[in-house]
Motif scaffolding. Structure first.
Motif, mmCIF file in Angstrom:
data_model
loop_
_atom_site.group_PDB
_atom_site.id
_atom_site.type_symbol
_atom_site.label_atom_id
_atom_site.label_comp_id
_atom_site.label_asym_id
_atom_site.label_seq_id
_atom_site.Cartn_x
_atom_site.Cartn_y
_atom_site.Cartn_z
ATOM 1 N N THR A 291 42.743 46.883 33.375
ATOM 2 C CA THR A 291 42.509 47.578 32.113
ATOM 3 C C THR A 291 43.788 48.202 31.577
ATOM 4 O O THR A 291 43.899 48.467 30.387
ATOM 5 C CB THR A 291 41.454 48.695 32.270
ATOM 6 O OG1 THR A 291 41.896 49.594 33.278
ATOM 7 C CG2 THR A 291 40.098 48.126 32.623
ATOM 8 N N ASP A 292 44.751 48.483 32.467
ATOM 9 C CA ASP A 292 46.028 49.057 32.051
ATOM 10 C C ASP A 292 47.101 48.621 33.042
ATOM 11 O O ASP A 292 46.806 48.000 34.053
ATOM 12 C CB ASP A 292 45.951 50.590 31.975
ATOM 13 C CG ASP A 292 45.625 51.217 33.316
ATOM 14 O OD1 ASP A 292 46.364 50.968 34.293
ATOM 15 O OD2 ASP A 292 44.641 51.963 33.395
ATOM 16 N N LEU A 293 48.323 48.945 32.708
ATOM 17 C CA LEU A 293 49.443 48.527 33.545
ATOM 18 C C LEU A 293 50.065 49.698 34.302
ATOM 19 O O LEU A 293 51.256 49.707 34.568
ATOM 20 C CB LEU A 293 50.486 47.804 32.690
ATOM 21 C CG LEU A 293 50.004 46.445 32.200
ATOM 22 C CD1 LEU A 293 50.869 45.923 31.069
ATOM 23 C CD2 LEU A 293 49.964 45.449 33.339
ATOM 24 N N ARG A 294 49.253 50.649 34.674
ATOM 25 C CA ARG A 294 49.728 51.726 35.543
ATOM 26 C C ARG A 294 49.806 51.200 36.970
ATOM 27 O O ARG A 294 48.987 50.376 37.378
ATOM 28 C CB ARG A 294 48.764 52.905 35.498
ATOM 29 C CG ARG A 294 48.779 53.617 34.175
ATOM 30 C CD ARG A 294 47.869 54.836 34.215
ATOM 31 N NE ARG A 294 47.427 55.068 32.853
ATOM 32 C CZ ARG A 294 46.206 55.373 32.500
ATOM 33 N NH1 ARG A 294 45.275 55.542 33.410
ATOM 34 N NH2 ARG A 294 45.898 55.551 31.246
ATOM 35 N N PRO A 295 50.756 51.687 37.765
ATOM 36 C CA PRO A 295 50.845 51.233 39.159
ATOM 37 C C PRO A 295 49.551 51.492 39.920
ATOM 38 O O PRO A 295 48.929 52.541 39.765
ATOM 39 C CB PRO A 295 51.993 52.071 39.734
ATOM 40 C CG PRO A 295 52.815 52.454 38.544
ATOM 41 C CD PRO A 295 51.826 52.615 37.419
ATOM 42 N N GLN B 131 52.679 49.944 48.819
ATOM 43 C CA GLN B 131 52.930 48.770 47.979
ATOM 44 C C GLN B 131 52.040 48.837 46.740
ATOM 45 O O GLN B 131 50.830 49.038 46.843
ATOM 46 C CB GLN B 131 52.648 47.510 48.791
ATOM 47 C CG GLN B 131 53.231 46.263 48.211
ATOM 48 C CD GLN B 131 53.085 45.083 49.158
ATOM 49 O OE1 GLN B 131 52.362 45.131 50.144
ATOM 50 N NE2 GLN B 131 53.770 44.000 48.841
ATOM 51 N N LYS B 132 52.631 48.675 45.560
ATOM 52 C CA LYS B 132 51.881 48.787 44.312
ATOM 53 C C LYS B 132 52.166 47.595 43.402
ATOM 54 O O LYS B 132 53.181 46.925 43.527
ATOM 55 C CB LYS B 132 52.251 50.084 43.600
ATOM 56 C CG LYS B 132 51.851 51.326 44.387
ATOM 57 C CD LYS B 132 51.869 52.541 43.522
ATOM 58 C CE LYS B 132 51.569 53.814 44.266
ATOM 59 N NZ LYS B 132 50.334 53.836 44.996
ATOM 60 N N PHE B 133 51.240 47.372 42.466
ATOM 61 C CA PHE B 133 51.394 46.345 41.452
ATOM 62 C C PHE B 133 50.895 46.917 40.137
ATOM 63 O O PHE B 133 50.195 47.926 40.107
ATOM 64 C CB PHE B 133 50.658 45.056 41.834
ATOM 65 C CG PHE B 133 49.186 45.218 42.075
ATOM 66 C CD1 PHE B 133 48.268 44.909 41.086
ATOM 67 C CD2 PHE B 133 48.701 45.676 43.297
ATOM 68 C CE1 PHE B 133 46.900 45.049 41.300
ATOM 69 C CE2 PHE B 133 47.345 45.811 43.527
ATOM 70 C CZ PHE B 133 46.437 45.500 42.520
ATOM 71 N N LEU B 134 51.260 46.271 39.020
ATOM 72 C CA LEU B 134 50.889 46.777 37.703
ATOM 73 C C LEU B 134 49.628 46.121 37.147
ATOM 74 O O LEU B 134 48.826 46.781 36.494
ATOM 75 C CB LEU B 134 52.038 46.565 36.708
ATOM 76 C CG LEU B 134 53.339 47.275 37.023
ATOM 77 C CD1 LEU B 134 54.385 46.945 35.959
ATOM 78 C CD2 LEU B 134 53.135 48.766 37.135
ATOM 79 N N GLY B 135 49.474 44.833 37.371
ATOM 80 C CA GLY B 135 48.342 44.121 36.799
ATOM 81 C C GLY B 135 47.952 42.940 37.662
ATOM 82 O O GLY B 135 48.657 42.581 38.606
ATOM 83 N N LEU C 221 54.331 44.373 27.982
ATOM 84 C CA LEU C 221 53.320 44.976 28.838
ATOM 85 C C LEU C 221 51.960 45.089 28.159
ATOM 86 O O LEU C 221 50.950 45.245 28.817
ATOM 87 C CB LEU C 221 53.776 46.363 29.294
ATOM 88 C CG LEU C 221 54.900 46.364 30.316
ATOM 89 C CD1 LEU C 221 55.245 47.786 30.694
ATOM 90 C CD2 LEU C 221 54.553 45.565 31.546
ATOM 91 N N SER C 222 51.911 44.995 26.847
ATOM 92 C CA SER C 222 50.634 45.205 26.181
ATOM 93 C C SER C 222 49.936 43.908 25.784
ATOM 94 O O SER C 222 48.777 43.932 25.412
ATOM 95 C CB SER C 222 50.839 46.067 24.932
ATOM 96 O OG SER C 222 51.650 45.389 23.995
#
Length: 183
Positions: free
Chosen positions: A134-138, A89-93, A29-30
């Motif tokens: 910028t980050d992988l938050r939903p 509906q969400k995504f991380l990146g 993820l990073s």
């Protein structure tokens, strides 16, 4: 005593497995998700970290150009949104690029992106014309500004890669690839 040694070994194995799994997840993820391949100077928007697989289709995600259907006016500013069409509906990146229609080489940008919210979007380190997370938050959506290219350019495409979760990603299919032509 013999049985106790097995419990210790099994516990130690479980602990090591958990640490390895966590490290795989955290590292995957990073890592940056857009890079210049160095061979022919193309930017690669594939998500190739361990444990990730590409699925076909757009899974209800889309690129939306606010206020326009399929035509742009040269040098005008548009808001470009990536979001889902289903509730919650969400995504991380994500990675978003604007290129010439049917381009194989994604190094020539069509128009210019500008960030709206620098806490959600940034330009990719190795591919400065690619907008990414910028980050992988939903997140349920991201928005950027796009300044259309000068007159005479013709048709271009918005293309997006989406990270759904730590195992699944999408790229350039269905509504994640939008043709946009000069008015």
């Amino acid at each position: 005593m013999y049985c106790g040694k097995w419990h210790v070994l099994i516990g130690l194995f479980a602990l090591i497995s958990l640490v390895v799994l966590c490290l795989d997840y955290c590292v995957a993820l990073s890592l940056p998700v857009a890079w210049n391949d160095g061979v022919d100077n193309r930017c690669n928007r594939d998500i190739t970290q361990t444990g990730r697989r590409r699925l076909a289709g757009d899974r209800g995600f889309r690129i939306l150009v606010v206020g326009r259907d399929t035509r742009y006016r040269p040098r005008h500013v548009y808001t470009v949104v990536i979001n889902g069409t289903f509730p919650d509906q969400k995504f991380l990146g994500f990675m978003l690029v604007a290129v010439t229609a049917n381009a194989v080489d994604e190094t020539t940008s069509m128009g210019t992106f500008q960030e709206i919210d620098p806490t959600k979007t940034r330009f990719a380190d190795e591919c400065p014309h690619v907008v990414t997370h910028t980050d992988l938050r939903p997140k349920s959506n991201v928005e950027v500004l796009w300044i259309a290219p000068p007159p005479g350019v013709g048709c271009m495409e918005f293309r997006a890669s989406i990270i759904l979760n730590e195992d699944i990603w999408l790229k350039d299919e269905g509504a994640l690839k939008q043709l946009f032509c000069e008015a």
